[in-house]
Scaffold this active site. Structure first.
Site, PDB file in Angstrom:
ATOM      1  N   LYS A 158      -8.619   6.447 -19.502  1.00 40.14           N
ATOM      2  CA  LYS A 158      -8.932   6.960 -20.841  1.00 40.14           C
ATOM      3  C   LYS A 158      -7.718   6.811 -21.776  1.00 40.14           C
ATOM      4  CE  LYS A 158     -12.805   7.582 -18.930  1.00 40.14           C
ATOM      5  NZ  LYS A 158     -12.832   8.222 -17.669  1.00 40.14           N
ATOM      6  N   ARG A 177       0.856  -1.200   0.000  1.00 43.54           N
ATOM      7  CA  ARG A 177       0.000   0.000   0.000  1.00 43.54           C
ATOM      8  C   ARG A 177       0.884   1.239   0.000  1.00 43.54           C
ATOM      9  NH1 ARG A 177      -1.471   1.781   4.627  1.00 43.54           N
ATOM     10  NH2 ARG A 177      -2.148  -0.205   5.488  1.00 43.54           N
ATOM     11  N   TYR A 221     -16.310  16.918 -15.165  1.00 42.22           N
ATOM     12  CA  TYR A 221     -16.838  15.556 -15.271  1.00 42.22           C
ATOM     13  C   TYR A 221     -17.902  15.348 -14.179  1.00 42.22           C
ATOM     14  CZ  TYR A 221     -16.965  10.529 -14.540  1.00 42.22           C
ATOM     15  OH  TYR A 221     -17.391   9.245 -14.343  1.00 42.22           O
ATOM     16  N   ASP A 241      -7.314  18.855 -14.312  1.00 39.86           N
ATOM     17  CA  ASP A 241      -7.657  17.529 -14.811  1.00 39.86           C
ATOM     18  C   ASP A 241      -7.216  17.483 -16.274  1.00 39.86           C
ATOM     19  OD1 ASP A 241      -8.898  15.285 -15.954  1.00 39.86           O
ATOM     20  OD2 ASP A 241     -10.596  15.372 -14.571  1.00 39.86           O
TER      21      ASP A 241
HETATM   22  C1  PLP Z   1     -12.329  14.235 -17.285  1.00 40.22           C
HETATM   23  C2  PLP Z   1     -12.515  13.085 -16.332  1.00 40.22           C
HETATM   24  N1  PLP Z   1     -11.986  13.162 -15.098  1.00 40.22           N
HETATM   25  C3  PLP Z   1     -12.144  12.157 -14.208  1.00 40.22           C
HETATM   26  C4  PLP Z   1     -12.863  11.023 -14.519  1.00 40.22           C
HETATM   27  C5  PLP Z   1     -13.019   9.920 -13.495  1.00 40.22           C
HETATM   28  O1  PLP Z   1     -12.166   8.873 -13.777  1.00 40.22           O
HETATM   29  P1  PLP Z   1     -12.440   7.311 -13.451  1.00 40.22           P
HETATM   30  O2  PLP Z   1     -13.648   6.912 -14.234  1.00 40.22           O
HETATM   31  O3  PLP Z   1     -11.179   6.639 -13.889  1.00 40.22           O
HETATM   32  O4  PLP Z   1     -12.664   7.221 -11.978  1.00 40.22           O
HETATM   33  C6  PLP Z   1     -13.421  10.897 -15.794  1.00 40.22           C
HETATM   34  C7  PLP Z   1     -14.181   9.682 -16.155  1.00 40.22           C
HETATM   35  O5  PLP Z   1     -14.879   9.628 -17.141  1.00 40.22           O
HETATM   36  C8  PLP Z   1     -13.245  11.967 -16.733  1.00 40.22           C
HETATM   37  O6  PLP Z   1     -13.778  11.901 -17.970  1.00 40.22           O
END
Ligand code: PLP
Length: 378
Positions: free
Chosen positions: A195, A46, A98, A170
C-alpha cells in the site's frame, strides 16, 4: 533525524563498495564461504539477502523497533507473526480487520488450533472482557478498513501488558510517517507494504517489526523456516517508494481533507467515515496518536445500486482493490475487499452494500472533486 530525513538516510546508506547512493539489487541465492562457516554475514538468500537486509534495517528505523523483517506479502507477514503462537492459544483481534486477516484466522490458523475472538477494540472494555487464561495476543488494526475506526494503542497495549499478552498492530493505513505503535507500547507492527510504503501499485510486499531481541530471534527463525521472504527486486522497489513516503503522505492528507469536506456536505451522501472529522467518535484518540489522519475515506450512499452507479461513472478513480498508491482508487468493500466476510457479519459491522471506500491519490484535488460531483449527481 527528523521523519523525512529518516526516510532517505535511515537503514543502510547506499553501497560502501562503489559509492552508489542506492543499495544495489543483490540478485543472488548463495554466497561464497572462505572456509566452512567463514562467510561475510550472508549464507543463503532465504536466511538473509543484502538488499532485503537494507529494507529490513530501514523499516526497523522508521518503526522505532529492534528488528525488521520483509515478506512476500502483507498476509505472509501476518501469518509468520501468528506462527509465534501455539495450538491451544487464543488471540483477540479488532472486529473489522482486513478481510484477508479474518480469513487466515478463521479458515487456516484455527485449523492449527490458534483460536481467534473478534471484538470492537475501539471500546477498550471489550478487550479485558474477552481475555482468558490462554490468551496470548491482542491484534489491533487502527484505523480499520473500511470503517476507519480507531483503537487507543497506548491504552490497549497497557491492558495487554498487564495480562502478559503481546500487542500486534497492523499499521498499513497510517504508515510510520503518521503513527509509530511501538513508541506507544506495541510489541510488533505489521504492514501490507503493497500500500502506502510501496506507493505506486507495482509491488506486493509485507513487513514486520518487533521491539525486542527475543522476538527478533523467534521471528527470524519463522521467516527462515517457513520461507515467505521478499525477493531482492521487490525489496529495492519498496526502498525506492519509501524515500518519497513523507511528501506523498502529506499530499494524500491534503487532498483527502478537501474531499471529506465536499462529501460531508453533499446531499446524496449519508455518512462519511474519516478519523480527521471532529464528528468521528474516536477523533480525540486519533488526534492524540496519529500525526496525520491519512488518505482513506469511506462514505455511504444508501444502496448497492446507487454505489455501483457512482463507481461506474467516475473517471479519475480507478475501480480496484488495494489502496495507498499515487492514483486514486475506489471500491465497494461489501463486494470486493470484504466479500470473504459473511453478509450477516458485514451488516453487524456496518459494512453496508452502499458503502464506498476511496483511497485518495495525488491527482489535482479539483479534478477529483469535480469527478465525484458528476458521479453523485442526480
Ligand atoms: C490493512 C491491511 N492489512 C493487510 C493486508 C494484506 O496485505 P497483502 O495484500 O500485501 O497481502 C491488507 C491488504 O489489503 C490490508 O489492507
Amino acid at each position: 533525524m527528523r521523519r523525512k530525513t529518516k526516510l532517505i538516510h535511515g537503514g543502510v546508506p547506499g553501497d560502501p563498495h562503489t559509492g552508489a547512493v542506492s543499495v544495489p539489487i543483490y540478485q543472488v541465492s548463495t554466497y561464497k564461504q572462505e572456509g566452512v562457516g567463514g562467510h561475510k554475514g550472508f549464507e543463503y538468500s532465504r536466511t538473509g539477502n543484502p538488499t532485503r537486509h537494507a529494507l529490513e534495517e530501514l523499516i526497523k528505523d522508521l518503526e522505532e523497533g529492534y528488528a525488521g523483517f520483509a515478506f512476500a506479502s502483507g498476509m505472509a507477514a501476518i501469518t509468520a507473526v501468528m506462527m509465534l503462537f501455539n495450538s491451544g492459544d487464543h488471540v483477540i483481534l479488532t472486529d473489522d480487520v482486513y478481510g484477508g486477516t479474518y480469513r487466515v484466522m478463521t479458515k487456516v490458523l484455527n485449523r492449527l488450533g490458534i483460536e481467534p475472538t473478534f471484538v470492537d477494540t475501539s471500546d477498550l472494555s471489550n478487550i479485558e472482557k474477552h481475555i482468558r487464561p490462554n490468551t496470548k495476543a491482542l491484534y489491533i488494526e487502527t484505523p480499520t478498513n473500511p470503517l476507519l475506526k480507531i483503537t487507543d494503542i497506548q491504552a490497549a497495549s497497557a491492558i495487554a501488558k498487564k495480562h502478559g499478552l503481546l500487542t500486534i498492530v497492523d499499521n498499513t493505513f497510517s504508515t510510520p510517517y503518521w503513527q509509530t505503535p511501538i513508541a506507544l507500547g506495541a510489541d510488533i507492527v505489521v504492514h501490507s507494504a503493497t500500500k502506502y510504503l510501496g506507493g505506486h501499485s507495482d509491488v506486493v510486499a509485507g513487513l514486520a517489526v518487533v521491539n525486542s531481541e527475543e522476538l527478533a530471534e523467534r521471528l527470524h527463525f519463522l521467516q527462515n523456516s517457513t520461507g515467505g521472504i521478499l525477493g531482492p527486486q521487490d525489496s529495492w522497489l519498496l526502498m525506492r517508494g519509501i524515500k518519497t513516503l513523507g511528501v506523498r503522505m502529506e499530499e494524500h492528507e491534503e487532498n483527502t481533507r478537501k474531499i471529506v469536506e465536499f462529501l460531508a456536505s453533499h446531499p446524496a451522501v449519508q455518512n462519511v467515515y474519516y478519523p480527521g472529522l471532529e464528528s468521528h467518535p474516536n477523533y480525540e484518540i486519533a488526534k492524540k496518536q496519529m500525526r496525520g489522519f491519512g488518505g482513506m475515506v469511506s462514505f455511504d450512499v444508501g444502496s448497492a445500486e446507487k454505489a455501483e452507479r457512482v463507481l461506474n461513472r467516475v473517471r479519475y478513480f480507478t475501480l480496484a482493490e488495494s489502496l495507498g498508491a499515487v492514483e486514486s482508487l475506489i471500491s465497494l468493500p461489501a463486494k470486493m475487499t470484504h466479500a470473504s466476510i459473511p453478509k450477516e457479519r458485514r451488516e453487524q459491522l456496518g459494512i453496508t452494500d452502499g458503502l464506498i471506500r476511496v483511497s485518495v491519490g495525488l491527482e489535482d484535488v479539483e479534478d477529483l472533486i469535480e469527478d465525484l460531483a458528476q458521479a453523485l449527481h442526480g
